[in-house]
Design a protein around this motif. Sequence first.
Motif, PDB file in Angstrom:
ATOM      1  N   ILE A   1     105.155  60.126  44.921  1.00  0.00           N
ATOM      2  CA  ILE A   1     103.867  60.070  45.595  1.00  0.00           C
ATOM      3  C   ILE A   1     103.244  58.711  45.296  1.00  0.00           C
ATOM      4  CG2 ILE A   1     102.329  60.946  43.817  1.00  0.00           C
ATOM      5  CD1 ILE A   1     101.289  62.869  45.966  1.00  0.00           C
ATOM      6  N   SER A   2     102.470  58.224  46.200  1.00  0.00           N
ATOM      7  CA  SER A   2     101.851  56.910  46.043  1.00  0.00           C
ATOM      8  C   SER A   2     100.357  57.010  46.340  1.00  0.00           C
ATOM      9  CB  SER A   2     102.511  55.913  46.986  1.00  0.00           C
ATOM     10  OG  SER A   2     102.273  56.288  48.325  1.00  0.00           O
ATOM     11  N   LYS A   3      99.657  55.935  46.022  1.00  0.00           N
ATOM     12  CA  LYS A   3      98.228  55.903  46.315  1.00  0.00           C
ATOM     13  C   LYS A   3      97.987  55.924  47.818  1.00  0.00           C
ATOM     14  CE  LYS A   3      96.901  53.579  42.095  1.00  0.00           C
ATOM     15  NZ  LYS A   3      96.370  52.374  41.480  1.00  0.00           N
ATOM     16  N   ALA A   4      98.876  55.289  48.574  1.00  0.00           N
ATOM     17  CA  ALA A   4      98.726  55.280  50.030  1.00  0.00           C
ATOM     18  C   ALA A   4      98.832  56.690  50.593  1.00  0.00           C
ATOM     19  CB  ALA A   4      99.784  54.369  50.652  1.00  0.00           C
ATOM     20  N   LEU A   5      99.745  57.470  50.062  1.00  0.00           N
ATOM     21  CA  LEU A   5      99.889  58.849  50.526  1.00  0.00           C
ATOM     22  C   LEU A   5      98.685  59.693  50.115  1.00  0.00           C
ATOM     23  CD1 LEU A   5     102.018  60.298  52.152  1.00  0.00           C
ATOM     24  CD2 LEU A   5     103.099  60.999  50.035  1.00  0.00           C
ATOM     25  N   SER A   6      98.127  59.398  48.957  1.00  0.00           N
ATOM     26  CA  SER A   6      96.905  60.093  48.533  1.00  0.00           C
ATOM     27  C   SER A   6      95.742  59.769  49.460  1.00  0.00           C
ATOM     28  CB  SER A   6      96.550  59.705  47.100  1.00  0.00           C
ATOM     29  OG  SER A   6      97.544  60.114  46.204  1.00  0.00           O
ATOM     30  N   VAL A   7      95.673  58.532  49.934  1.00  0.00           N
ATOM     31  CA  VAL A   7      94.625  58.143  50.883  1.00  0.00           C
ATOM     32  C   VAL A   7      94.798  58.900  52.196  1.00  0.00           C
ATOM     33  CG1 VAL A   7      93.776  56.230  52.303  1.00  0.00           C
ATOM     34  CG2 VAL A   7      94.176  55.887  49.873  1.00  0.00           C
ATOM     35  N   VAL A   8      96.046  59.028  52.648  1.00  0.00           N
ATOM     36  CA  VAL A   8      96.303  59.730  53.906  1.00  0.00           C
ATOM     37  C   VAL A   8      95.838  61.180  53.808  1.00  0.00           C
ATOM     38  CG1 VAL A   8      98.105  60.592  55.442  1.00  0.00           C
ATOM     39  CG2 VAL A   8      98.192  58.252  54.621  1.00  0.00           C
ATOM     40  N   PHE A   9      96.269  61.885  52.771  1.00  0.00           N
ATOM     41  CA  PHE A   9      95.917  63.294  52.680  1.00  0.00           C
ATOM     42  C   PHE A   9      94.460  63.509  52.290  1.00  0.00           C
ATOM     43  CE2 PHE A   9     100.575  63.751  52.352  1.00  0.00           C
ATOM     44  CZ  PHE A   9     100.735  64.612  53.432  1.00  0.00           C
ATOM     45  N   GLY A  10      93.885  62.596  51.516  1.00  0.00           N
ATOM     46  CA  GLY A  10      92.465  62.698  51.195  1.00  0.00           C
ATOM     47  C   GLY A  10      91.592  62.518  52.429  1.00  0.00           C
ATOM     48  N   SER A  11      91.943  61.533  53.256  1.00  0.00           N
ATOM     49  CA  SER A  11      91.169  61.334  54.481  1.00  0.00           C
ATOM     50  C   SER A  11      91.424  62.461  55.487  1.00  0.00           C
ATOM     51  CB  SER A  11      91.487  59.970  55.103  1.00  0.00           C
ATOM     52  OG  SER A  11      92.842  59.881  55.488  1.00  0.00           O
ATOM     53  N   THR A  67     100.019  56.733  39.250  1.00  0.00           N
ATOM     54  CA  THR A  67     100.264  57.099  37.860  1.00  0.00           C
ATOM     55  C   THR A  67      99.282  58.197  37.490  1.00  0.00           C
ATOM     56  OG1 THR A  67      98.789  55.341  37.125  1.00  0.00           O
ATOM     57  CG2 THR A  67     101.123  54.817  37.215  1.00  0.00           C
ATOM     58  N   ALA A  68      99.810  59.307  37.070  1.00  0.00           N
ATOM     59  CA  ALA A  68      98.967  60.437  36.689  1.00  0.00           C
ATOM     60  C   ALA A  68      98.256  60.122  35.382  1.00  0.00           C
ATOM     61  CB  ALA A  68      99.813  61.694  36.534  1.00  0.00           C
ATOM     62  N   PRO A  69      96.986  60.451  35.280  1.00  0.00           N
ATOM     63  CA  PRO A  69      96.267  60.192  34.033  1.00  0.00           C
ATOM     64  C   PRO A  69      96.787  61.072  32.915  1.00  0.00           C
ATOM     65  CG  PRO A  69      94.909  61.430  35.552  1.00  0.00           C
ATOM     66  CD  PRO A  69      96.155  61.055  36.286  1.00  0.00           C
ATOM     67  N   THR A  70      96.815  60.508  31.734  1.00  0.00           N
ATOM     68  CA  THR A  70      97.239  61.283  30.562  1.00  0.00           C
ATOM     69  C   THR A  70      96.008  61.686  29.764  1.00  0.00           C
ATOM     70  OG1 THR A  70      97.506  59.283  29.237  1.00  0.00           O
ATOM     71  CG2 THR A  70      99.440  60.056  30.442  1.00  0.00           C
ATOM     72  N   ILE A  71      96.211  62.550  28.836  1.00  0.00           N
ATOM     73  CA  ILE A  71      95.085  63.041  28.022  1.00  0.00           C
ATOM     74  C   ILE A  71      94.475  61.909  27.201  1.00  0.00           C
ATOM     75  CG2 ILE A  71      94.465  64.608  26.143  1.00  0.00           C
ATOM     76  CD1 ILE A  71      96.527  66.545  27.269  1.00  0.00           C
ATOM     77  N   SER A  72      95.286  60.978  26.733  1.00  0.00           N
ATOM     78  CA  SER A  72      94.756  59.897  25.924  1.00  0.00           C
ATOM     79  C   SER A  72      93.926  58.914  26.745  1.00  0.00           C
ATOM     80  CB  SER A  72      95.901  59.137  25.232  1.00  0.00           C
ATOM     81  OG  SER A  72      96.739  58.559  26.210  1.00  0.00           O
ATOM     82  N   ASP A  73      94.117  58.906  28.076  1.00  0.00           N
ATOM     83  CA  ASP A  73      93.340  58.025  28.949  1.00  0.00           C
ATOM     84  C   ASP A  73      91.927  58.539  29.205  1.00  0.00           C
ATOM     85  OD1 ASP A  73      95.442  56.332  29.127  1.00  0.00           O
ATOM     86  OD2 ASP A  73      96.127  57.078  31.085  1.00  0.00           O
ATOM     87  N   SER A  74      91.722  59.834  29.065  1.00  0.00           N
ATOM     88  CA  SER A  74      90.405  60.382  29.385  1.00  0.00           C
ATOM     89  C   SER A  74      89.398  60.053  28.300  1.00  0.00           C
ATOM     90  CB  SER A  74      90.505  61.906  29.578  1.00  0.00           C
ATOM     91  OG  SER A  74      90.863  62.502  28.363  1.00  0.00           O
ATOM     92  N   LYS A  75      88.190  59.810  28.740  1.00  0.00           N
ATOM     93  CA  LYS A  75      87.107  59.480  27.801  1.00  0.00           C
ATOM     94  C   LYS A  75      86.225  60.715  27.652  1.00  0.00           C
ATOM     95  CE  LYS A  75      87.124  54.619  28.925  1.00  0.00           C
ATOM     96  NZ  LYS A  75      88.216  54.513  29.820  1.00  0.00           N
ATOM     97  N   VAL A  76      86.378  61.381  26.555  1.00  0.00           N
ATOM     98  CA  VAL A  76      85.622  62.613  26.324  1.00  0.00           C
ATOM     99  C   VAL A  76      84.410  62.331  25.485  1.00  0.00           C
ATOM    100  CG1 VAL A  76      85.715  64.940  25.359  1.00  0.00           C
ATOM    101  CG2 VAL A  76      87.685  63.954  26.508  1.00  0.00           C
TER     102      VAL A  76
END
Length: 76
Positions: A1-11, A67-76
């Motif tokens: 999956i790519s960001k472009a495909l996410s844009v297509v399905f999001g729109s 790139t899927a976010p990981t738990i260490s990337d989140s700012k809690v």
Amino acid sequence: ISKALSVVFGSLVLLFALLAIGEYSTAIHKIAGYVGLFCGGSAIYTGYATLLNATWKGNFLPLGPYTAPTISDSKV
């Protein structure tokens, strides 16, 4: 999956929502038309980029790797 495909399905999701709301408002229905044009254009770009990049085995038209976010990337 790519960001472009996410844009297509999001729109596409946004388009369907606006078309449903557009049954009650002419202005929203017109906005949905523009979102539909954007969705179609981004789908054509994504399809063409996928075909071109796979055929010539390069990165001629960028799709933006997702790139899927990981738990260490989140700012809690």
